[in-house]
Design a protein around this motif. Structure first.
Motif, PDB file in Angstrom:
ATOM      1  N   GLU A  63       0.814  -1.221   0.000  1.00 42.59           N
ATOM      2  CA  GLU A  63       0.000   0.000   0.000  1.00 42.59           C
ATOM      3  C   GLU A  63       0.840   1.261   0.000  1.00 42.59           C
ATOM      4  N   ARG A  64       2.149   1.118   0.276  1.00 44.43           N
ATOM      5  CA  ARG A  64       3.034   2.301   0.259  1.00 44.43           C
ATOM      6  C   ARG A  64       3.891   2.326  -1.008  1.00 44.43           C
ATOM      7  N   THR A  65       3.811   1.247  -1.811  1.00 50.11           N
ATOM      8  CA  THR A  65       4.753   1.116  -2.931  1.00 50.11           C
ATOM      9  C   THR A  65       4.372   1.986  -4.129  1.00 50.11           C
ATOM     10  N   ILE A  66       5.367   2.685  -4.643  1.00 50.03           N
ATOM     11  CA  ILE A  66       5.225   3.346  -5.952  1.00 50.03           C
ATOM     12  C   ILE A  66       6.437   2.903  -6.761  1.00 50.03           C
ATOM     13  N   CYS A  67       6.182   2.062  -7.771  1.00 46.31           N
ATOM     14  CA  CYS A  67       7.261   1.603  -8.641  1.00 46.31           C
ATOM     15  C   CYS A  67       7.365   2.565  -9.819  1.00 46.31           C
ATOM     16  N   VAL A  68       8.587   2.947 -10.153  1.00 49.05           N
ATOM     17  CA  VAL A  68       8.794   3.803 -11.334  1.00 49.05           C
ATOM     18  C   VAL A  68       9.503   2.942 -12.370  1.00 49.05           C
ATOM     19  N   ALA A  69       8.808   2.658 -13.463  1.00 44.09           N
ATOM     20  CA  ALA A  69       9.337   1.706 -14.448  1.00 44.09           C
ATOM     21  C   ALA A  69      10.007   2.440 -15.598  1.00 44.09           C
ATOM     22  N   GLY A  70      11.093   1.860 -16.092  1.00 45.91           N
ATOM     23  CA  GLY A  70      11.745   2.380 -17.294  1.00 45.91           C
ATOM     24  C   GLY A  70      11.123   1.725 -18.520  1.00 45.91           C
ATOM     25  N   ILE A  71      11.833   1.825 -19.630  1.00 48.55           N
ATOM     26  CA  ILE A  71      11.288   1.288 -20.892  1.00 48.55           C
ATOM     27  C   ILE A  71      12.195   0.149 -21.350  1.00 48.55           C
ATOM     28  N   GLY A  72      11.611  -1.014 -21.486  1.00 53.94           N
ATOM     29  CA  GLY A  72      12.334  -2.202 -21.956  1.00 53.94           C
ATOM     30  C   GLY A  72      11.338  -3.347 -22.016  1.00 53.94           C
ATOM     31  N   CYS A  73      11.815  -4.573 -22.136  1.00 56.71           N
ATOM     32  CA  CYS A  73      10.876  -5.715 -22.179  1.00 56.71           C
ATOM     33  C   CYS A  73       9.999  -5.698 -20.920  1.00 56.71           C
ATOM     34  N   TYR A  74      10.585  -5.312 -19.784  1.00 57.44           N
ATOM     35  CA  TYR A  74       9.860  -5.311 -18.497  1.00 57.44           C
ATOM     36  C   TYR A  74       8.752  -4.261 -18.481  1.00 57.44           C
TER      37      TYR A  74
END
Lengths: 356, 254, 77
Positions: B53-64
């Motif tokens: 509930e506290r998590t904020i994931c910042v994703a880059g650009i790639g297969c993931y």
């Protein structure tokens, strides 16, 4: 009457941002916008906000992206060159529908295309507001934060060297702005709900793959913004044979020159676009409908003139009376920004000695 | 006699299944890709430490970039290379949030090197996670700043050559030099024991953030058989023999 | 220890990482293929419920079951 304070245009923008609830700023020093970073580095901590000295304009706009994506009102400022570095993020912030306010304190007015046509990729648009006084800069900054949140679309304030460094009396009356809904879309951590994805690539609902619909929502807003958010000032149009169009601080010089021309018996009027996008087409078109010619005064090689021509559609000649004009440093005010010069050019067009 | 593949047989209880925070096991990554294994470790750690509930994931650009849609946490999709800056903005306005980036070697070490170095130097209390498969996977196998010498990619066809293509960058050792970096480690997912290391180091890195000690980085070597031009089954061996020598596993700073 | 695994054959992409990772070597790839055209692992006798197949699997195909406690007999089909 709220208290009036003497301050520079950049200070007026910072104070208005603080009062609008801006609590995150990131920037990089670049003349003539650095004063905004200086003031923010003092003011943000005073109001529980954050000011970041970013290591590049690209990082600065990335930080603003993160803060604004969490629902915090956020601002960035630079000048044309720095704004160029931010363009990829600008385009995708619009796609992600993340509201930010970006201030461009231009060197001259050569960034009109960059601001209104977008220097980034794709079909995005920024709402662009061009103040001509420190008071208007304060009012338009408050408005910018409101419009950014209202439309979930970035908004740009287009200032220039003079606006940044000219001190004038400014008051900060609370603006009459409509109530806005809470930012359900913001990323806050999935407390008591499923997670969301805030992305320029598409929808925010998990597992959704309807990218086309998400992107269509972005451009669908443009027609509504065009119909609702045009702002323009004009004067002396009733019997004007010549209409002069100019924006920003130079627009103020033109207003004064038109008043002087009127005193000399010339039937001249002016239109000053306040929103550069959406451009005030109807105001320019209706002013041109009863005139013999339209003159455009802008400190560049001719950019806004294209929007004027699109509004006038050839009904009357449209003549450029401005031009590129810098001081020796390239940052500041050039010789063309001079009332006598503007008056002379108006006289030439008015008397037909100017071949359009 | 067919092998038992049913579930819930007499007296057996389920002891392992896909992470609760994985909304769908369907994803588009290649057979034998290491990134979903890393994702499993991440989601299990977030769940185990009660951070959802506290998590904020910042994703880059790639297969993931296929992952944010199947992760039941809030994700902010950043542009290629910009995740550490975006994560900085997030953490600065939400200091109580648990913030980590999810990037690839191309995203972090090629495009966004400035971002991660400055975020580390500032000691941002975020965790940067980089899946290092030494190749741009999403574009179909091109050289990155982490491609090892001799490694064939579609843009280093004869194998990465020092003179023509320069040398690979060890991001963990580089970040470890910066005072703001409090925890830096490198693990992998090509063997059960390497996965165990990833599970341990990830908890270390998350703990570093939770204790506010400063910036944490976990570099996870992942298999990319498609763009290493090997079969999925040969991925682990390729990683061990060709990639790991340039990127030794272990805790580099803590 | 009584143990087994449930294998979602449709999720599998035939990467074959689980087979060598299985300590008692009781996984073998099928000849048949799933709807995507991939072979998938089949479980033979002798599963210890050690979870390694599930840990190395990039496609979340495995659920592992173990007896709460008691003898190590493998369950026969």
């Amino acid at each position: 009457m709220p208290e009036r304070v003497l301050m520079e245009g950049s200070a007026a923008i910072v104070e208005a941002a603080v009062q609008a609830g801006c609590r995150f700023y990131a920037g990089y020093p670049i003349t003539p916008s650095t004063e905004i970073l200086e003031l923010m580095s003092v003011r943000m901590p005073q109001v529980g906000g954050t000011c970041m000295n970013a290591e590049s304009e690209i990082e600065a706009i990335g930080m603003v992206w993160g803060a604004a994506g969490c629902g915090v009102r956020s601002m960035i400022a630079s000048t044309g060159q720095g704004i160029s570095l931010m363009q990829e993020s600008f385009a995708e912030l619009a796609n992600a529908q993340i509201p930010i306010v970006a201030v461009n304190m231009c060197r001259g007015q050569g960034d009109y295309f960059q601001a209104t046509r977008g220097g980034g990729h794709g079909d995005y648009r920024f709402i662009v507001l061009a103040p001509s006084t420190a008071q208007e800069a304060a009012d338009l900054t408050q408005l910018a934060f409101h419009l950014a949140d209202k439309w979930r679309n970035p908004v740009m304030i287009m200032g220039d060297f003079l606006l940044s460094h000219t001190s004038e009396m400014v008051s900060f009356a609370a603006p009459a702005l409509a109530e806005l809904p809470p930012k359900e879309w913001a990323v806050t951590g999935a407390k008591g709900r499923r997670g969301i994805t805030l992305s320029p690539l598409g929808p925010s609902e998990k597992l959704s793959t309807d990218v086309a619909a998400a992107l269509a929502n972005v451009t669908a807003k443009h027609s509504a913004i065009v119909s609702e958010e045009v702002r323009v000032e004009h004067g002396f149009l009733e019997d004007a044979e010549l209409v002069v169009v100019a924006f920003g601080f130079p627009g103020r010089f033109v207003k004064y020159a038109v008043r002087l021309a009127r005193e000399r018996g010339l039937r001249v009027g002016y239109v000053r676009p306040i929103s550069l996008w959406p451009f005030p087409r109807h105001a320019v078109a209706s002013a041109a409908a009863t005139a013999r010619a339209v003159a455009v005064f802008e400190l560049n090689a001719g950019q806004m003139i294209e929007d004027v021509q699109l509004s006038v559609l050839g009904r009357v000649p449209v003549v450029a009376i401005g031009g590129i004009s810098h001081d020796h440093s390239g940052f500041g005010v050039g010789p063309l920004l001079n009332v006598e010069h503007i008056l002379k050019r108006i006289g030439q067009v008015y008397s037909g000695k100017e071949d359009p | 006699m067919s092998a038992v593949t049913g579930s819930g047989e007499r007296g057996l209880r389920k002891v392992f299944e896909k992470p609760d925070l994985l909304l769908s096991a369907e994803h588009s990554l290649c057979p034998g890709c290491g990134e979903p294994v890393a994702l499993r470790v991440i989601l299990e750690a977030v769940q185990e430490l009660g951070l959802r509930e506290r998590t904020i994931c910042v994703a880059g650009i790639g297969c993931y970039t296929a992952f944010p849609m199947i992760m039941d946490v809030d994700v902010m999709q950043a542009l290629h290379g910009r995740a550490p800056s975006v994560a900085t903005g997030v953490k600065r306005v939400r200091p109580d949030a648990f913030v980590f980036t999810m990037q690839g070697d191309g995203d972090m070490i090629s495009e966004g090197l400035q971002e991660v170095l400055h975020a580390a130097a500032r000691g941002e209390r975020i965790t940067a996670i980089v899946f290092n498969n030494a190749v741009f996977g999403e574009t179909g196998g091109h050289m990155t700043a982490a491609t090892v010498l001799g490694q064939h990619t579609k843009t280093s066809v004869g194998g990465r050559d020092r003179e023509r293509h320069g040398n690979p960058i060890r991001i963990s050792e580089l970040v470890a030099q910066l005072d703001g970096a409090a925890y830096v480690a490198r693990s992998a997912v090509h063997t059960p024991s390497a996965i165990k290391l990833t599970e341990q180091y990830l908890r270390d890195a998350f703990q570093c953030q939770l204790e506010g000690r400063g910036f944490s980085l976990l570099e996870i070597l992942t298999m990319c058989p498609t763009d290493w031009f090997v079969t999925p089954a040969q991925g682990p061996a390729f990683l061990a023999e060709r990639i790991e020598p340039t990127f030794p596993l272990g805790i580099i700073k803590s | 220890m009584l143990a087994t695994v449930h294998i979602d054959q449709e999720l599998c992409k035939g990467c074959d990482l689980c087979v060598p990772a299985c300590p008692p070597q009781v996984l073998v790839m099928s000849q048949a293929v799933n709807s995507k055209g991939y072979r998938y692992p089949l479980l033979l006798d002798g599963c210890t419920g050690c979870e390694l197949c599930a840990k190395v699997c990039p496609d979340f195909c495995f659920e592992v079951y173990r007896e709460a406690s008691g003898s190590g007999l493998a369950v026969r089909g």
